[in-house]
Design a protein around this motif. Sequence first.
Motif, mmCIF file in Angstrom:
data_model
loop_
_atom_site.group_PDB
_atom_site.id
_atom_site.type_symbol
_atom_site.label_atom_id
_atom_site.label_comp_id
_atom_site.label_asym_id
_atom_site.label_seq_id
_atom_site.Cartn_x
_atom_site.Cartn_y
_atom_site.Cartn_z
ATOM 1 N N GLY A 145 4.636 -35.124 37.464
ATOM 2 C CA GLY A 145 4.760 -33.847 37.759
ATOM 3 C C GLY A 145 5.524 -33.359 38.622
ATOM 4 O O GLY A 145 6.246 -32.188 38.390
ATOM 5 N N ASN A 146 5.920 -33.957 39.735
ATOM 6 C CA ASN A 146 6.726 -33.664 40.880
ATOM 7 C C ASN A 146 8.197 -33.479 40.396
ATOM 8 O O ASN A 146 9.145 -32.880 41.003
ATOM 9 N N ALA A 147 8.392 -34.508 39.423
ATOM 10 C CA ALA A 147 9.713 -34.436 38.834
ATOM 11 C C ALA A 147 9.957 -33.396 37.987
ATOM 12 O O ALA A 147 11.149 -32.693 37.640
ATOM 13 N N PHE A 148 9.149 -32.702 37.310
ATOM 14 C CA PHE A 148 9.315 -31.726 36.149
ATOM 15 C C PHE A 148 8.820 -30.324 36.273
ATOM 16 O O PHE A 148 8.937 -29.509 35.666
ATOM 17 N N LEU A 149 7.767 -30.231 37.139
ATOM 18 C CA LEU A 149 7.097 -29.121 37.582
ATOM 19 C C LEU A 149 8.145 -28.224 38.457
ATOM 20 O O LEU A 149 9.065 -28.712 38.764
ATOM 21 N N SER A 150 7.875 -26.753 38.258
ATOM 22 C CA SER A 150 8.929 -25.901 38.955
ATOM 23 C C SER A 150 8.843 -26.050 40.475
ATOM 24 O O SER A 150 7.774 -26.632 40.963
ATOM 25 N N VAL A 151 9.429 -25.689 41.202
ATOM 26 C CA VAL A 151 9.322 -25.469 42.659
ATOM 27 C C VAL A 151 8.141 -24.991 43.143
ATOM 28 O O VAL A 151 6.850 -25.378 43.929
ATOM 29 N N ARG A 152 7.674 -23.755 42.645
ATOM 30 C CA ARG A 152 6.622 -23.159 42.765
ATOM 31 C C ARG A 152 5.251 -23.728 42.793
ATOM 32 O O ARG A 152 4.358 -23.759 43.238
#
Length: 232
Positions: A145-152
């Motif tokens: 998730g940390n690699a692919f989710l948006s910054v928000r």
Amino acid sequence: MLKGYDEAAKDAIDAGFLGTLPVEAAARLLDEAVRLDIPAGSVIYRDEEDPRSIVVVGGLLRVFMRAPDGRQVTVRYARPGDICGLALTIGGPAPLSMQAVTDATVAALHLDTIRQLLRDNVEVASAVAGELTNQLYEALDEVAGNAFLSVRQRIARHLLDLATERQAGHRLVAHISQQELADAVASVRTVVSRTLQEMRREGLIETSRDEIVVLDARRLDIGRPATVDRRR
């Protein structure tokens, strides 16, 4: 079958795991279930306790793991209709914990009934296998998730993780500076500051020096797993 639950709860249950079971099996599980109203911040299951399997009726839960030094990592967020602890029913105690992020209502299922249905009903066994497969892929998505989710989304998830670690009652407070938050989500301070301003305008958070208060955890966009839901 759904005595004691309002229409929203009924819809959530029907749309979740229990809705994938044969009607008779789902009805039996709910008839024997114990309804629990869980205050925000309460831990429902702690590492290695006796297994329990619960269906979320209302509110937001998180499933997390704890390191020996006390650090925590969330492996799953559970919403109405989701089931938590199904693997515990089969595999026994595990190094996981479950906590209510908001006030929550859950239906605690009878473990012996689940196990009997698994033995005797091939449709139930198939549905459970599908659910556990789906949860495995969700867990893999969380890792990535940390690699692919948006910054928000990464910010929202990190704020919830921090706030629930030391939650007291209904108040969700993350003690972190904007620079520390930027470092944690692999971004830069200017982007994090702009995102927090947007979230403030939307009434999701309040900010002060080295402290961010989550006002509406239910509306935070923490992302959904990218995996196709194989239960449908």
